[in-house]
Design an enzyme around this catalytic site. Structure first.
Site, PDB file in Angstrom:
ATOM      1  N   GLU A 128       0.995  -1.205  -0.130  1.00 17.12           N
ATOM      2  CA  GLU A 128      -0.153   0.170  -0.115  1.00 17.12           C
ATOM      3  C   GLU A 128       0.728   1.152   0.040  1.00 17.12           C
ATOM      4  O   GLU A 128       1.719   1.342   0.737  1.00 17.12           O
ATOM      5  CB  GLU A 128      -1.036  -0.047   1.284  1.00 17.12           C
ATOM      6  CG  GLU A 128      -1.936   1.178   1.168  1.00 17.12           C
ATOM      7  CD  GLU A 128      -3.168   1.152   2.169  1.00 17.12           C
ATOM      8  OE1 GLU A 128      -2.575   0.655   3.539  1.00 17.12           O
ATOM      9  OE2 GLU A 128      -3.993   1.622   1.912  1.00 17.12           O
ATOM     10  N   MET A 268       0.128  -3.893   8.301  1.00 17.72           N
ATOM     11  CA  MET A 268      -0.806  -3.865   7.087  1.00 17.72           C
ATOM     12  C   MET A 268      -1.814  -5.015   6.927  1.00 17.72           C
ATOM     13  O   MET A 268      -1.454  -6.097   7.245  1.00 17.72           O
ATOM     14  CB  MET A 268       0.170  -3.992   5.971  1.00 17.72           C
ATOM     15  CG  MET A 268      -0.203  -4.004   4.865  1.00 17.72           C
ATOM     16  SD  MET A 268      -1.088  -2.333   4.056  1.00 17.72           S
ATOM     17  CE  MET A 268      -2.272  -2.946   3.238  1.00 17.72           C
ATOM     18  N   ASN A 270      -3.058  -7.203   4.691  1.00 16.60           N
ATOM     19  CA  ASN A 270      -2.884  -7.926   3.543  1.00 16.60           C
ATOM     20  C   ASN A 270      -3.966  -9.032   4.023  1.00 16.60           C
ATOM     21  O   ASN A 270      -4.047  -9.486   5.020  1.00 16.60           O
ATOM     22  CB  ASN A 270      -1.713  -8.602   3.537  1.00 16.60           C
ATOM     23  CG  ASN A 270      -0.410  -7.644   3.467  1.00 16.60           C
ATOM     24  OD1 ASN A 270      -0.636  -6.728   2.932  1.00 16.60           O
ATOM     25  ND2 ASN A 270       0.477  -7.755   4.281  1.00 16.60           N
ATOM     26  N   GLU A 301      -6.398  -4.269  12.138  1.00 18.47           N
ATOM     27  CA  GLU A 301      -6.039  -5.122  11.044  1.00 18.47           C
ATOM     28  C   GLU A 301      -7.138  -6.225  10.693  1.00 18.47           C
ATOM     29  O   GLU A 301      -7.530  -6.417   9.579  1.00 18.47           O
ATOM     30  CB  GLU A 301      -4.769  -5.678  11.006  1.00 18.47           C
ATOM     31  CG  GLU A 301      -3.571  -4.815  11.259  1.00 18.47           C
ATOM     32  CD  GLU A 301      -3.485  -3.567  10.517  1.00 18.47           C
ATOM     33  OE1 GLU A 301      -4.021  -3.625   9.449  1.00 18.47           O
ATOM     34  OE2 GLU A 301      -3.001  -2.542  10.915  1.00 18.47           O
ATOM     35  N   GLU A 323      -9.703   3.546   6.876  1.00 21.72           N
ATOM     36  CA  GLU A 323      -8.721   3.778   8.055  1.00 21.72           C
ATOM     37  C   GLU A 323      -9.776   4.078   9.420  1.00 21.72           C
ATOM     38  O   GLU A 323      -9.256   3.786  10.398  1.00 21.72           O
ATOM     39  CB  GLU A 323      -7.586   4.643   7.814  1.00 21.72           C
ATOM     40  CG  GLU A 323      -6.616   4.151   6.959  1.00 21.72           C
ATOM     41  CD  GLU A 323      -6.202   2.889   6.964  1.00 21.72           C
ATOM     42  OE1 GLU A 323      -6.328   2.192   8.349  1.00 21.72           O
ATOM     43  OE2 GLU A 323      -5.716   2.167   6.480  1.00 21.72           O
TER      44      GLU A 323
HETATM   45 ZN   LIG Z   1      -5.636   0.427   8.891  1.00 17.92          ZN
END
Ligand SMILES: [Zn+2]
Length: 863
Positions: A128, A268, A270, A301, A323
């Site tokens: 990202e 992150m 993923n 996450e 976010e």
């Molecule tokens: Zn985030």
């Protein structure tokens, strides 16, 4: 970096033209131990709505060997400016790209790290925003979802993890080949590959007939510190909570969490293969605040697996929604999940997220939550306090506005409707409107399309009996800095007002009133005729997003009794208000210090304690009158030493005060104490002087000239790990000599050999508040170098330098003038300009705050 941008228009055109079916990606990582480049072969199948049209695929690579479109070999000259031009598409297309891609040391693309402990190589990807293209040719935009099938050749004995479950590798000799099953339809930025001799611990999440394999990984050199049980516990609580609230089963085949080295962000998302910074594997004692922060990241996450991964924003302008939702979700889960160890998460949210948001929202670069994201450069600088923290605060306000049940009902409908697809904000708001019956257009305009923070102030009048005659909440429009985008408006606020009384030395809430505040003045008739409480707290429970001021009488009680609130949240809100006033020059830095010295003695929330420690240090370094500053620092250092000695042995508070002392110690006696703790000749009962604390202590000795290169080298000998090398770099750069500063400067600015983490460590050591004079010549060097840095380094690396080496410690008009001259002459790109303007704003604010502190000092002297 020229040639790596992509505009929203280009992305939209490409999305209209293409439907991408599937990628087959073969990566040959047998060169991993040597570094350099690796072979990447991508075969992608896609359809085009307009046969004959042209498009391009993204790739950032040193060279391309072969491009074959629909059986026809294209000239490799089609590869230019990080794109491969694809002319004359058919209705159904198959493209093959063979490229030599590069390992990186910047935490972008395929990061390569060698652990000094075992000499082994560890790889992981970070994609990202637009960095999958550094590993394979891809149509790099979130709305071109596809299925990805990875085939990876890597050294024998390695562990290879991707989005799909790890298969048994095939082959013999020095390498093996892992052939992963294709993923579901996901965006390229959440694909992932982690490879190296990592070690794993395994468990499963089980719920009825559902069984999701769980894995937790780290490097072997960290294995002894990995408390996988604690990670699994939080993870399972999150699975239970989110599956129930979202009414949607976890959408991927397994859930691995990998602690990886030199990671730029916290973590992150993923799909099914989350990467986390490996400082979250704690090598030394940390306070409970660190465990809480790690748990919050884990839950953040996990929430993204639904919000972000299963349903994905169409373009990066909705990054904030992605976010903010995950940030809100982490806090609400910690507050409510059965068995959660951190049910006071809203205190932490007020203490950290709100503070971050308020700070960012007062910078000249502030912007509406819904930002214009016209290209990739815009989004890369937008991982900011507006996107994460203000957005999440506003979502919390939205939940208060529509009610939590309606909020989650809308979210459930949204997941079912858009699973595996892409959405815009209007899709979520539509679902919430259906669920709540409320029209959210006005709400959205007021909160998402405008910038800045409203101020809420109480207006109280009393009658002669001391009863409340009138009570109103006054709302001020945001004071937007010059040049800021967006309109300054009053907003609808759903808030609570808390009434507190002193009883037996405690401040206890005796009543709570919830109401809608709208317009410049909102009367609160419920309070009229009542006896005036000791403290009236606006925005109690922290429902809305606003700067809150206390009336004079309440402020006087709080100044005496801040530590006496029985609940942590009102304490955090009062701390935040005081900090905010200090930043705004409404409270002198010396008064904030006095509040901290008295209030911290009774503050039990360790996260709040640590925040106030940082804020006091910043107030003294930047906001205090320079003529008085040394007195304030001396008082703060004495307080830290006294609190360290008074704290309960072995407690988190003791550790926090030890660190605070290590940041400020200045007398010979204090430095002797630090040196004694380090060499073992002095003991503070219960204080474990372990690896990380040793480095903090040594750092202060290095910065004050009491520890030389030999002492630093000896410590590195004791802790010859990656983290130890970073700490040693900090200590070396912190030494108070012109040579040390020149060396640090050259290593960062004049060379590109440092990894992202070592560079960050050097910058941290270089900037020392006690070394203003030594650092003064670097202001000029900064402006001479900064444009070249921006043009030649990667995004992450240049961002560290631009923000980190700005002459923030030179709080003088001359710094502002030099900045302005540079801005006028250099014509910087918008993203570069933004970072420099933000740094400048810090100096401007500090000058104002210093004036306020000077005035308070003069008043105290009776001038
Ligand atoms: Zn985030």
């Amino acid at each position: 970096m020229p040639g790596t941008n992509l505009t929203r228009e280009e992305a939209r055109t490409r999305a209209d033209l293409l439907h991408v079916d599937a990628y087959d990606i073969e990566l040959d990582l047998s060169s991993a131990r040597e570094g350099g480049t690796f072979r990447s072969t991508t075969v992608v199948r896609f359809t085009a709505t307009t046969p004959g049209a042209a498009t391009f695929i993204d790739l950032v690579a040193p060279s391309v060997e072969e491009v074959v479109l629909n059986g026809e070999r294209l000239d490799t000259a089609n590869f230019a400016d990080s794109r491969i031009a694809l002319p004359n598409l058919a209705a159904e297309n198959e493209l093959k790209v063979v490229a030599n891609c590069a390992y990186t040391n910047t935490g972008e693309g395929l990061h390569r790290f060698v652990d000094p402990v075992d000499g082994e190589t560890y790889l992981y990807t970070q994609f990202e925003v637009p960095d999958a293209r550094r590993v394979f040719a891809s149509f790099e935009q979130p709305d071109l979802k596809a299925s990805f099938a990875f085939t990876v050749t890597a050294p024998e004995g390695w562990v290879v993890v991707s989005n799909s479950p790890t298969p048994t590798p095939a082959g013999d000799g020095p390498t093996r080949t892992w052939t992963f099953e294709p993923t579901g339809r996901i965006s390229s930025y959440i694909t992932a590959l982690i490879a190296g001799p990592y070690v794993g611990v395994f468990d499963a999440y089980e719920n009825g007939d559902q069984k999701v394999p769980l894995g937790v990984y780290c490097r072997p050199s960290l294995r002894e510190f990995l408390d996988a049980e604690a990670v699994f516990e939080v993870t399972k609580q999150g699975f239970d909570y989110f599956q129930e609230k979202f009414d949607y089963r976890y959408p991927f085949a397994k859930y691995d969490q990998l602690f990886v080295p030199e990671f730029n962000a916290g973590a992150m998302e993923n799909a099914g293969a989350v990467t986390l910074r490996d400082q979250y594997v704690f090598r030394s004692k940390v306070t409970d605040a660190a465990y809480e922060a790690r748990a919050a990241t884990i839950l953040h996450e996990l929430a993204h697996m639904w919000f972000g991964d299963l349903v994905t924003m169409e373009w990066w302008n909705d990054l904030w929604l992605n976010e903010s939702f995950a940030t809100y979700a982490e806090a609400v889960c910690q507050a409510e999940a059965p068995g959660s160890r951190w049910p006071h998460s809203w205190t932490t949210f007020a203490n950290q997220m709100k503070t971050w948001a308020y700070r960012q929202d007062q910078l000249p670069s502030t912007h509406p939550i819904m930002a214009d994201i016209n290209d990739l450069e815009d989004v890369q600088v937008n991982f900011d306090g507006i996107t994460y923290a203000k957005g999440a605060s506003v979502l919390k306000q939205l939940v208060a506005y529509v009610g939590q049940d309606a909020f989650f009902e809308g979210v459930r409908a949204y997941f079912k409707r858009h699973a595996w697809g892409n959405t815009r904000l209007s899709d979520l708001l539509g679902a919430l409107e259906e669920a709540s019956g409320r029209d959210l257009k006005a709400w959205s305009r007021a909160w998402l399309e405008t910038a800045g923070i409203n101020v809420l102030r109480p207006a109280v009048t009393l009658n002669t009996d001391g009863e409340i005659e009138s009570f109103a909440v006054l709302q001020e429009a945001p004071a937007l800095p010059a040049g800021a985008k967006g309109e300054a408006v009053l907003r609808p606020h759903r808030i609570a007002i808390g009434l507190y009384e002193l009883a037996d030395g405690a401040l206890v809430r005796t009543d709570r009133i919830e109401l809608d505040v709208d317009g410049p003045r909102t009367e609160v008739p419920q309070l009229v005729g009542r006896h005036r409480p000791a403290v009236v707290l606006l925005n109690d429970d922290d429902l809305s997003y606003a700067k809150v001021r206390l009336d004079e009488d309440s402020l006087a009680v709080v100044a005496e009794h801040l530590g006496d609130f029985t609940d942590s949240l009102p304490r955090a809100l009062c701390w935040a208000s005081a900090w905010d006033m200090t930043r705004d020059g409404e409270m002198a830095a010396r008064d904030y210090l006095a509040l901290a010295v008295s209030g911290l003695a009774r503050e039990s929330d360790i996260g709040v304690v640590q925040s106030v420690h940082r804020q006091v240090k910043l107030a003294l370094d930047a906001y205090a009158d320079p003529a008085w500053r040394e007195q304030g620092l001396a008082r703060w250092a004495e307080t830290a030493e006294a609190q360290l000695r008074a704290a309960e042995p072995g407690s988190d508070h003791q550790l926090a005060w030890a660190r605070a002392l290590a940041a400020v110690a200045r007398t010979e006696g204090q430095l002797d104490l630090i040196a004694g703790l380090l060499d073992g000749s002095v003991e503070v009962k219960g204080l474990a002087v372990d690896t990380e604390l040793r480095w903090s202590l040594l750092g202060r000795l290095a910065a004050t000239g009491r520890a030389d290169e030999a002492a630093i080298a000896a410590e590195l000998e004791r802790d010859n790990t990656a983290a130890g090398q970073e700490h040693a770099a900090t200590c070396r750069a912190a030494r108070p000599t012109a040579e040390a500063k020149a060396e640090a400067w050259a290593a960062v600015v004049e060379s590109d050999k440092l990894t992202n983490y070592v560079q960050e460590a050097v910058i941290a050591g270089f900037q020392q508040a006690d070394q203003r004079e030594l650092l003064a010549p670097y202001a000029e060097k900064y402006f001479a170098a900064v444009k070249g840095v921006w043009e030649t380094r990667s995004h992450e690396i240049s961002q560290q330098i631009i923000g980190g080496l700005y002459p923030s410690l030179q709080v003088e008009q001359a710094t502002l003038d030099a900045t302005d001259a540079w801005l006028a002459a250099a014509e910087p790109a918008p993203a570069l300009r933004r970072q420099v303007v933000e740094a400048r704003a810090g100096v401007e604010r500090a000058l104002r705050a210093q004036a306020a502190d000077r005035a308070a000092g003069a008043r105290a002297l009776g001038h």
